[in-house]
Design a protein around this motif. Structure first.
Motif, PDB file in Angstrom:
ATOM      1  N   VAL A  82      37.473  40.656  54.667  1.00 29.86           N
ATOM      2  CA  VAL A  82      36.499  39.937  53.856  1.00 29.86           C
ATOM      3  C   VAL A  82      37.040  38.522  53.646  1.00 29.86           C
ATOM      4  O   VAL A  82      38.190  38.354  53.243  1.00 29.86           O
ATOM      5  CB  VAL A  82      36.295  40.636  52.496  1.00 29.86           C
ATOM      6  N   PRO A  83      36.240  37.498  53.915  1.00 28.25           N
ATOM      7  CA  PRO A  83      36.713  36.130  53.694  1.00 28.25           C
ATOM      8  C   PRO A  83      37.132  35.930  52.228  1.00 28.25           C
ATOM      9  O   PRO A  83      36.498  36.454  51.315  1.00 28.25           O
ATOM     10  CB  PRO A  83      35.500  35.260  54.039  1.00 28.25           C
ATOM     11  N   ALA A 110      36.432  36.255  46.327  1.00 25.35           N
ATOM     12  CA  ALA A 110      36.535  35.567  45.038  1.00 25.35           C
ATOM     13  C   ALA A 110      35.182  35.520  44.340  1.00 25.35           C
ATOM     14  O   ALA A 110      35.090  35.705  43.121  1.00 25.35           O
ATOM     15  CB  ALA A 110      37.098  34.165  45.237  1.00 25.35           C
ATOM     16  N   ALA A 111      34.124  35.281  45.100  1.00 27.89           N
ATOM     17  CA  ALA A 111      32.781  35.228  44.515  1.00 27.89           C
ATOM     18  C   ALA A 111      32.368  36.594  43.970  1.00 27.89           C
ATOM     19  O   ALA A 111      31.786  36.682  42.881  1.00 27.89           O
ATOM     20  CB  ALA A 111      31.777  34.732  45.558  1.00 27.89           C
ATOM     21  N   VAL A 112      32.668  37.649  44.692  1.00 27.84           N
ATOM     22  CA  VAL A 112      32.325  39.000  44.230  1.00 27.84           C
ATOM     23  C   VAL A 112      33.115  39.333  42.965  1.00 27.84           C
ATOM     24  O   VAL A 112      32.570  39.850  41.989  1.00 27.84           O
ATOM     25  CB  VAL A 112      32.582  40.044  45.347  1.00 27.84           C
ATOM     26  N   ARG A 113      34.424  39.021  42.973  1.00 26.28           N
ATOM     27  CA  ARG A 113      35.255  39.276  41.784  1.00 26.28           C
ATOM     28  C   ARG A 113      34.723  38.502  40.573  1.00 26.28           C
ATOM     29  O   ARG A 113      34.650  39.033  39.469  1.00 26.28           O
ATOM     30  CB  ARG A 113      36.704  38.908  42.044  1.00 26.28           C
ATOM     31  N   ALA A 114      34.339  37.252  40.776  1.00 29.67           N
ATOM     32  CA  ALA A 114      33.821  36.444  39.674  1.00 29.67           C
ATOM     33  C   ALA A 114      32.523  37.036  39.136  1.00 29.67           C
ATOM     34  O   ALA A 114      32.309  37.093  37.919  1.00 29.67           O
ATOM     35  CB  ALA A 114      33.612  34.996  40.134  1.00 29.67           C
ATOM     36  N   HIS A 115      31.657  37.490  40.022  1.00 34.99           N
ATOM     37  CA  HIS A 115      30.392  38.092  39.602  1.00 34.99           C
ATOM     38  C   HIS A 115      30.645  39.366  38.791  1.00 34.99           C
ATOM     39  O   HIS A 115      30.061  39.560  37.723  1.00 34.99           O
ATOM     40  CB  HIS A 115      29.516  38.385  40.821  1.00 34.99           C
ATOM     41  N   ASP A 148      41.660  43.394  36.423  1.00 30.70           N
ATOM     42  CA  ASP A 148      43.060  43.427  36.840  1.00 30.70           C
ATOM     43  C   ASP A 148      43.170  42.797  38.221  1.00 30.70           C
ATOM     44  O   ASP A 148      42.181  42.658  38.939  1.00 30.70           O
ATOM     45  CB  ASP A 148      43.571  44.872  36.917  1.00 30.70           C
ATOM     46  N   GLU A 149      44.381  42.437  38.602  1.00 31.83           N
ATOM     47  CA  GLU A 149      44.604  41.907  39.940  1.00 31.83           C
ATOM     48  C   GLU A 149      44.257  42.989  40.966  1.00 31.83           C
ATOM     49  O   GLU A 149      44.503  44.178  40.723  1.00 31.83           O
ATOM     50  CB  GLU A 149      46.060  41.487  40.114  1.00 31.83           C
ATOM     51  N   PRO A 150      43.693  42.604  42.109  1.00 30.95           N
ATOM     52  CA  PRO A 150      43.350  43.615  43.126  1.00 30.95           C
ATOM     53  C   PRO A 150      44.603  44.290  43.669  1.00 30.95           C
ATOM     54  O   PRO A 150      45.681  43.693  43.728  1.00 30.95           O
ATOM     55  CB  PRO A 150      42.646  42.816  44.223  1.00 30.95           C
ATOM     56  N   LEU A 151      44.444  45.542  44.043  1.00 32.10           N
ATOM     57  CA  LEU A 151      45.538  46.295  44.642  1.00 32.10           C
ATOM     58  C   LEU A 151      45.747  45.849  46.080  1.00 32.10           C
ATOM     59  O   LEU A 151      44.816  45.364  46.729  1.00 32.10           O
ATOM     60  CB  LEU A 151      45.229  47.790  44.614  1.00 32.10           C
ATOM     61  N   ALA A 152      46.942  46.047  46.581  1.00 32.21           N
ATOM     62  CA  ALA A 152      47.230  45.756  47.987  1.00 32.21           C
ATOM     63  C   ALA A 152      46.464  46.737  48.870  1.00 32.21           C
ATOM     64  O   ALA A 152      46.159  47.860  48.454  1.00 32.21           O
ATOM     65  CB  ALA A 152      48.721  45.872  48.252  1.00 32.21           C
TER      66      ALA A 152
END
Length: 86
Positions: free
Chosen positions: A21-22, A27-32, A41-45
């Motif tokens: 995923v670009p 970042a846009a999906v996380r912000a939404h 939380d921070e995304p998992l590896a």
């Protein structure tokens, strides 16, 4: 990718392993989602097959189905439950 190469689907999400995923889209999906649910939380590896505690298969693949079925961990994970939103 060469003509005979086989593409593998991600077992941890949608799409193919060779198509990440670009960063801008992620970042846009996380912000939404954060806008709807609050801070995240921070995304998992990205997990590896070896990091998953997968129980042994309960059944063996019959010899008559081995051409189309597999009990290999990557194949089991690719078809596991949980690859959709409720």
């Amino acid at each position: 990718m060469s003509a005979g190469a086989c593409r593998h689907k991600k077992f941890w999400g949608w799409g193919y392993e060779d198509e990440p995923v670009p960063l801008e889209e992620a970042a846009a999906v996380r912000a939404h989602i954060a806008g709807l649910l609050g801070p995240l939380d921070e995304p998992l590896a990205v997990p590896t097959v070896g990091a998953i505690d997968l129980p042994r298969p309960r059944l063996e693949v019959p010899s008559t189905l081995q051409a189309i079925a597999s009990a290999e961990p990557i194949d089991r994970l690719t078809h596991a439950y949980g690859k959709s939103f409720p």
